[in-house]
Design a protein around this motif. Structure first.
Motif, PDB file in Angstrom:
ATOM      1  N   HIS A   1       0.799  -1.195  -0.089  1.00 45.22           N
ATOM      2  CA  HIS A   1       0.105  -0.037  -0.034  1.00 45.22           C
ATOM      3  C   HIS A   1       0.982   1.224  -0.109  1.00 45.22           C
ATOM      4  N   GLU A   2       1.839   1.132   1.090  1.00 41.35           N
ATOM      5  CA  GLU A   2       2.822   2.399   1.321  1.00 41.35           C
ATOM      6  C   GLU A   2       3.776   2.759   0.002  1.00 41.35           C
ATOM      7  N   LYS A   3       4.158   1.556  -0.725  1.00 42.63           N
ATOM      8  CA  LYS A   3       5.104   1.975  -1.661  1.00 42.63           C
ATOM      9  C   LYS A   3       4.232   2.252  -3.065  1.00 42.63           C
ATOM     10  N   LEU A   4       3.213   1.873  -3.273  1.00 41.91           N
ATOM     11  CA  LEU A   4       2.220   2.398  -4.554  1.00 41.91           C
ATOM     12  C   LEU A   4       1.767   3.855  -4.335  1.00 41.91           C
ATOM     13  N   LEU A   5       1.257   4.400  -2.846  1.00 43.99           N
ATOM     14  CA  LEU A   5       0.968   5.479  -2.813  1.00 43.99           C
ATOM     15  C   LEU A   5       2.272   6.612  -2.770  1.00 43.99           C
ATOM     16  N   THR A   6       3.417   5.704  -2.251  1.00 46.02           N
ATOM     17  CA  THR A   6       4.405   6.867  -2.441  1.00 46.02           C
ATOM     18  C   THR A   6       4.837   7.299  -3.672  1.00 46.02           C
ATOM     19  N   ARG A   7       4.906   6.238  -4.599  1.00 38.15           N
ATOM     20  CA  ARG A   7       5.102   6.246  -6.072  1.00 38.15           C
ATOM     21  C   ARG A   7       4.308   7.407  -6.780  1.00 38.15           C
ATOM     22  N   PHE A   8       2.964   7.357  -6.275  1.00 37.93           N
ATOM     23  CA  PHE A   8       1.811   8.249  -6.782  1.00 37.93           C
ATOM     24  C   PHE A   8       2.197   9.529  -6.338  1.00 37.93           C
ATOM     25  N   GLN A   9       2.400   9.764  -4.754  1.00 36.53           N
ATOM     26  CA  GLN A   9       2.884  11.019  -4.509  1.00 36.53           C
ATOM     27  C   GLN A   9       3.965  11.359  -5.166  1.00 36.53           C
ATOM     28  N   ASN A  10       5.179  10.843  -5.482  1.00 32.46           N
ATOM     29  CA  ASN A  10       6.496  11.403  -5.985  1.00 32.46           C
ATOM     30  C   ASN A  10       6.396  11.692  -7.629  1.00 32.46           C
TER      31      ASN A  10
ATOM     32  N   PHE B   1      -3.540  14.175  -1.666  1.00 29.75           N
ATOM     33  CA  PHE B   1      -2.419  14.447  -2.470  1.00 29.75           C
ATOM     34  C   PHE B   1      -2.544  15.916  -3.223  1.00 29.75           C
ATOM     35  N   PRO B   2      -1.579  16.957  -3.259  1.00 26.52           N
ATOM     36  CA  PRO B   2      -2.263  18.232  -3.832  1.00 26.52           C
ATOM     37  C   PRO B   2      -2.434  18.039  -5.346  1.00 26.52           C
ATOM     38  N   ASN B   3      -1.626  17.095  -6.182  1.00 25.65           N
ATOM     39  CA  ASN B   3      -1.854  17.415  -7.640  1.00 25.65           C
ATOM     40  C   ASN B   3      -3.008  16.480  -8.079  1.00 25.65           C
ATOM     41  N   ILE B   4      -3.806  15.935  -7.154  1.00 27.20           N
ATOM     42  CA  ILE B   4      -5.176  15.271  -7.784  1.00 27.20           C
ATOM     43  C   ILE B   4      -5.912  16.276  -8.061  1.00 27.20           C
ATOM     44  N   THR B   5      -6.413  16.180  -9.428  1.00 30.25           N
ATOM     45  CA  THR B   5      -7.437  17.457  -9.793  1.00 30.25           C
ATOM     46  C   THR B   5      -8.709  16.623 -10.437  1.00 30.25           C
ATOM     47  N   LEU B   6      -8.821  15.477 -10.675  1.00 34.74           N
ATOM     48  CA  LEU B   6      -9.737  14.665 -11.362  1.00 34.74           C
ATOM     49  C   LEU B   6     -10.025  13.405 -10.535  1.00 34.74           C
TER      50      LEU B   6
END
Length: 633
Positions: A424-433, A451-456
């Protein structure tokens, strides 16, 4: 479970003795000289044997020789299995609270100061800063020398929650959830018992953390069904929390953007105290929600899982380097395998349910008993070769995305991709990065992500849960849509939500579009009143199962008849009827439901029934009684 131990090396010699010992060594004993020189300079009392060999490049033989001569000694040292060892958490400072946040925080802290076991319902729209209230109220409680428990509904939410709490409170935080190994759980539990941790963050069972001086209990996303355990003991974490709060004279905070109807009804009746956060932080606008009628898409010959609107908006986000979250409430490749000629659906031989096709293993699997089999090349019923996959799973959507938008980088997050520890953490960290443009997942991505970059945010099929045989299906749909919508536009960039549905006129989807919890609450309360369901009635579900169907029917009919003679005239017994899934693991399942407002003797009557069937239960009859059930299937 035992403590984990590590072999360490220690040196009993004084600095002068060490210096002399080095001079006495033969000239060819270079490894031994290296070891003694190391202990002359190190400030550590104990050095792990493995570390010593790796750092100095010496053999075990050289160490053993010095041990034999009394210059070094072996010892066993207890090691804590810390699931977050080696991870740096950047310290964060408390943020300035808005007026609404400050008012809610003051109420909670006043109850904590006065030792009142009050239950607060913190109803705040998504992105209104509920977590910051949790952090600041806990900080005050810790200053008074007390402890706090924070519950989160799913493991997938735990990494972000853990990060926020560890960043604020450091090593004072212990973590308890099912993804930890037995050893890690044991050590985290011991850390609490030794009073080295003052805050516990975890899933349902963390409510039992062995604190003796509790000052505050917080249940985040309090509406989630995962707080109710579905097998014995069938407890609800909220009930245990309220019981513990009374015992420790401390407040409980139930936080949610979409509180359960039962909790909100209690708040309106002043059983709980209602605290409301009506605005997002920085007065950020709620995301705009577009409802797409998928029936129209079909009429326009669009047979993909994506409406034209959603595809366009995903492509726009790619051009602007912004991120998208796509929710599909299923896992696997396709829902079921069906013959197009005769309509035969491949079912599990042990359970009355269709098998789910998983492309990774190229097998069909039953998600109830685990039965697996290969996809037949011909229909077992009519021998036709037109046997095809129907329905849509996360794997299939991932494939479609690769065809429709090949340049998009996709991270898939479902039960299959998160089996491994820490996944879970690895996948979310990759998305965050920013290593992916699209996060595609099941329910686990709907809540808690910030996450600040999610707009859709795209919901591929809003109807998945809408027509399940469960009186909470509309409520769960509304909650899921509201929660996942809340992932968009939480920071500076504005957000948009696209909800695809085959029944866009349904009231739960309409209210979710308008972010109108109060409107939904009023509408749903009318429906519940009409159907005599909670919060107007209490429920108890009795389920009987056995390999002989006649035995099951006879038993549950006798039980229902007995209860009808004991219950008051206002109580209702529905059934007995076959359960929604009428056979699991070759056992037939029947159920009956009791609806009641006040039945003080019901508990004792049910106990006497269980005692009466004790011998039968020893022979394989299963009777389960669930008070306030959350799963009716």
């Amino acid at each position: 479970m035992t403590n984990k131990k590590m072999r360490v090396v220690t040196c009993p010699l004084t600095p002068n003795q060490l210096h002399d010992a080095q001079l006495d060594l033969p000239k060819n004993a270079k490894a031994q000289a290296k070891l003694l020189a190391y202990f002359e300079t190190t400030e550590e009392d104990f050095v792990p044997l493995k570390q010593l060999r790796e750092e100095l490049g010496v053999s075990g033989q050289a160490i053993q020789k010095l041990v034999d001569n009394g210059m070094l000694q072996f010892a066993e040292k207890k090691v804590n299995r810390d699931p977050y060892a080696g991870r740096e958490f950047e310290r964060t400072e408390p943020l300035a609270l808005s007026k609404e946040q400050q008012a809610a925080n003051d109420e909670i802290l006043l109850a904590a100061k006065e030792g009142r076991p009050e239950t607060f319902l913190l109803h705040g729209v998504t992105g209104s800063g509920k977590t910051e209230i949790y952090l600041q109220s806990i900080a005050e409680v810790l200053q008074k020398g007390k402890e706090a428990i924070v519950l989160v509904p799913e493991i997938s939410l735990t990494p972000q929650m853990v990060e926020r709490f560890k960043s604020r409170f450091g090593d004072a935080v212990a973590v308890l959830h099912s993804a930890l190994s037995h050893g890690e759980k044991y050590d985290e539990w011991r850390k609490i018992e030794r009073k080295e941790a003052q805050v516990v963050v975890g899933a349902r069972s963390a409510i039992f953390a062995p604190f003796e001086n509790l000052g505050l209990i917080i249940i985040d996303e309090e509406h989630e069904a995962t707080y109710k355990q579905e097998d014995n003991p069938r407890y609800h974490a909220r009930d245990v929390a309220i019981w513990r709060a009374k015992r420790h004279h401390c407040p409980v905070v139930l936080g949610s953007a979409t509180p359960s109807l039962e909790s909100y009804a209690r708040a309106t009746k002043n059983v709980y105290k209602l605290l409301e956060l009506k605005a997002r932080i920085n007065q950020q606008e709620m995301p705009e929600v577009h409802i797409i009628d998928m029936r129209e898409e079909l009429r326009s010959e669009n047979r993909t899982e994506f409406s034209r609107t959603l595809l366009e908006k995903i492509k726009e986000r790619l051009e602007r380097n912004e991120q998208t979250v796509l929710l599909l409430n299923k896992r696997g490749y396709a829902s079921f395998v069906m013959c197009r000629d005769c309509g035969y659906v491949v079912e599990c031989p042990n359970c009355d349910i269709s098998l789910t096709y998983h492309q990774a293993t190229r097998k069909m699997k039953c998600h109830y008993c685990g039965h697996e089999e290969r996809v037949p090349e011909k229909c077992p019923s009519c021998e036709s070769e037109h046997i095809r996959y129907f329905g849509t799973g996360t794997q299939k959507v991932e494939e479609s995305l690769a065809k429709l938008i090949p340049e998009a980088r996709v991270i898939r997050m479902d039960v299959d991709t998160t089996r491994q520890k820490g996944a879970h953490e690895k996948l979310l960290t990759r998305f965050q990065n920013g290593e992916a443009d699209i996060l595609l997942g099941t329910q686990m991505i709907a809540k808690g992500l910030d996450f600040p970059n999610i707009t859709l945010v795209g919901v591929l099929n809003a109807d998945t849960m809408l027509f399940l045989p469960d009186f909470r299906s509309a409520e769960r749909t509304f909650q899921l849509l509201t929660q996942v919508s809340g992932r968009a536009g939480r920071h500076v960039l504005p957000g948009e939500v696209v909800v695809q549905s085959y029944s866009p006129e349904h009231y739960s989807i309409e209210y979710a579009k308008m972010h109108d919890y109060h409107g939904f609450y009023k509408h749903e309360m009318l429906m519940r009143h009409k159907g005599a369901y909670p919060p107007f009635y209490f429920l108890t579900l009795i389920n009987v199962s056995h390999e002989e169907e006649r035995k099951v029917i006879q038993t549950i009919q006798d039980m229902a008849s007995f209860l009808r003679t004991k219950l008051g005239p206002d109580s209702i017994i529905l059934g007995p009827v076959p359960s929604t899934i009428s056979r699991i693991k070759n056992k037939y399942r029947y159920q009956c439901m009791i609806k009641y407002k006040k039945e003080p003797t019901l508990k004792n009557e049910l106990k006497s029934l269980l005692e009466h069937y004790q011998k039968e239960q020893a022979k394989g009859l299963t009777i389960s009684i669930d008070v306030e059930p959350y799963v009716l299937m």
